[in-house]
Design an enzyme around this catalytic site. Structure first.
Site, mmCIF file in Angstrom:
data_model
loop_
_atom_site.group_PDB
_atom_site.id
_atom_site.type_symbol
_atom_site.label_atom_id
_atom_site.label_comp_id
_atom_site.label_asym_id
_atom_site.label_seq_id
_atom_site.Cartn_x
_atom_site.Cartn_y
_atom_site.Cartn_z
ATOM 1 C CD1 TRP A 30 31.683 42.732 80.871
ATOM 2 C CD2 TRP A 30 32.401 43.652 79.022
ATOM 3 N NE1 TRP A 30 32.706 43.789 81.274
ATOM 4 C CE2 TRP A 30 33.352 44.286 80.232
ATOM 5 C CE3 TRP A 30 32.914 44.106 77.656
ATOM 6 C CZ2 TRP A 30 34.249 44.993 80.040
ATOM 7 C CZ3 TRP A 30 34.187 44.920 77.654
ATOM 8 C CH2 TRP A 30 34.786 45.224 78.604
ATOM 9 C CD GLU A 43 35.957 38.436 83.132
ATOM 10 O OE1 GLU A 43 37.254 38.470 83.372
ATOM 11 O OE2 GLU A 43 35.038 39.165 83.515
ATOM 12 C CG LEU A 86 43.257 43.173 71.936
ATOM 13 C CD1 LEU A 86 42.114 41.987 71.808
ATOM 14 C CD2 LEU A 86 43.010 43.942 73.186
ATOM 15 N N GLY A 87 47.798 41.775 71.645
ATOM 16 C CA GLY A 87 49.011 40.876 71.913
ATOM 17 C C GLY A 87 48.399 39.526 72.517
ATOM 18 C CE1 TYR A 88 51.317 38.316 77.312
ATOM 19 C CE2 TYR A 88 50.494 40.352 76.918
ATOM 20 C CZ TYR A 88 51.467 39.685 77.578
ATOM 21 O OH TYR A 88 52.102 40.344 78.424
ATOM 22 C CE1 TYR A 126 38.140 36.906 87.593
ATOM 23 C CE2 TYR A 126 39.117 36.911 85.192
ATOM 24 C CZ TYR A 126 38.322 37.726 86.214
ATOM 25 O OH TYR A 126 37.678 38.929 85.908
ATOM 26 C CG ASP A 144 41.089 39.922 89.163
ATOM 27 O OD1 ASP A 144 40.750 39.889 90.443
ATOM 28 O OD2 ASP A 144 40.661 40.671 88.248
ATOM 29 C CB CYS A 206 41.284 54.040 102.941
ATOM 30 S SG CYS A 206 42.823 53.101 102.478
ATOM 31 C CB CYS A 209 37.410 51.620 100.684
ATOM 32 S SG CYS A 209 37.257 49.771 100.757
#
Length: 355
Positions: A30, A43, A86-88, A126, A144, A206, A209
């Protein structure tokens, strides 16, 4: 958080973040072909699903349903089969409901407006921000859990990120950093940082970062303590007996109610509590079965967001019979190609191939 936020400093940090992203961005389908439809589907899939797990689903979905119109016209069974594992599943249903609206009201093209995107089923702040910024270049944030974590550490904000006022001020910090000429890249960059460097539930990396010099949490010596969130309620535990009723190379399936957990999906029928084999046989007999052989099929366990199923399986072999309404027989081909079974039953459904 009682210290003021230096917005100019935030903008400089955003520039460092974008430079880091240019070097470290991961290649996803994507991102390589960022059409509004592809970004939207990705998403939705990535809600509650790891990127690595979602990738093969995304590829199959795009091959089967390459446009908003194709999604809107898809048969429900085909859509559920593409989503199987994938569920949900309400995510897939909302995708299709929104696709139908987009076809009817927007000519099959997702609207290039944050507010209009937000009005579509299954699209929250989001997701609307992600589509608007990544597909259309609109200067809106996409906040998110990864972004909340990065910002809480960056600002050393000890507020509970499940509370609306805390989310609001962290979102304001993201807005202050958001470059108007590269909003999509920025939103992806800060999410990428949270997924690969500013890790959850552990000491963040860190040293790699790009925000480390301005990170108040790191400078205070406790970035791993952030973000703060209220403790979740303990999951409710439910005991269930799963009935594998088999006859003539087919297995009996049951359609769940249209509301509640796994709404409207086909399942292996089950009963509350852990039943003895004789009790399970009596339940199957009430559906029309004449059990010839009854045997244990082993334990199973599945965790939903708020419920844990602790299952015991019982295999029941019977001559064929006409099941009551809401049930059907499924053979191997149907299980493989047409009917989606929720992953909650994976322990048992794997044994149904070559039944």
């Amino acid at each position: 958080m009682d210290r003021p936020v230096d917005q100019e400093k935030l903008r400089r940090l955003a520039s460092s973040l974008l430079k880091w992203y240019s070097r470290h961005r991961r290649a996803f389908p994507w991102r390589e072909e960022p059409t509004p439809y592809r970004i939207w589907v990705s998403e939705i899939m990535l809600q509650q699903t790891r990127i690595e797990a979602a990738l093969p689903y995304f590829d199959r979905f795009m091959q089967a349903l390459p446009t908003v119109s194709a999604l809107a016209q898809a048969e429900e069974g085909r859509l559920m089969k593409l989503w199987e594992g994938l569920g949900y599943y309400s995510r897939a249903r909302n995708l299709q409901r929104a696709a139908m609206i987009v076809v009817a009201d927007y000519g099959g093209q997702l609207p290039a407006s944050y507010e209009e995107l937000l009005s579509l089923p299954g699209i929250g702040e989001y997701t609307a921000g992600a589509i608007a910024s990544m597909a259309y270049g609109l200067p809106v944030p996409a906040v998110d859990g990864n972004v909340l974590r990065v910002c809480a550490r960056l600002l050393d904000d000890g507020g509970d990120i499940t509370r609306a006022p805390v989310k609001k001020r962290l979102r304001q910090a993201v807005c202050a950093m958001l470059p108007p000429d590269r909003p999509g890249d920025f939103n992806q960059a800060i999410m990428e940082l949270g997924e690969t460097v500013c890790l959850p539930n552990t000491v963040p990396l860190c040293g790699g970062c790009p925000l480390r010099e301005g990170c108040r949490g790191r400078l205070a010596g406790h970035p791993e303590r952030l973000p703060v969130r209220a403790e979740k309620k303990a999951r409710r535990v439910e005991r269930r007996t799963v009935l594998l009723v088999q006859a003539g190379g087919r297995v009996l399936l049951h359609r769940r109610e249209d509301k509640g957990l796994l709404a409207g999906l086909w399942e292996l029928p089950s009963a509350e509590g852990w039943l003895e084999p004789e009790q399970a046989a009596a339940v199957a007999a009430a559906w029309g079965a004449a059990p010839r052989r009854v045997e244990p099929a082993g334990p199973g366990r599945h965790i939903f967001s708020h419920i844990e199923w602790q299952m015991q399986g019982v295999r029941i072999l019977t001559p064929p019979f006409d099941p009551p309404e809401g049930f059907l027989w499924a053979d191997e081909r149907r299980l493989r190609e047409e009917t989606a079974l929720p992953s909650a039953f994976r322990t048992y459904s794997l044994s149904l191939i070559h039944i």
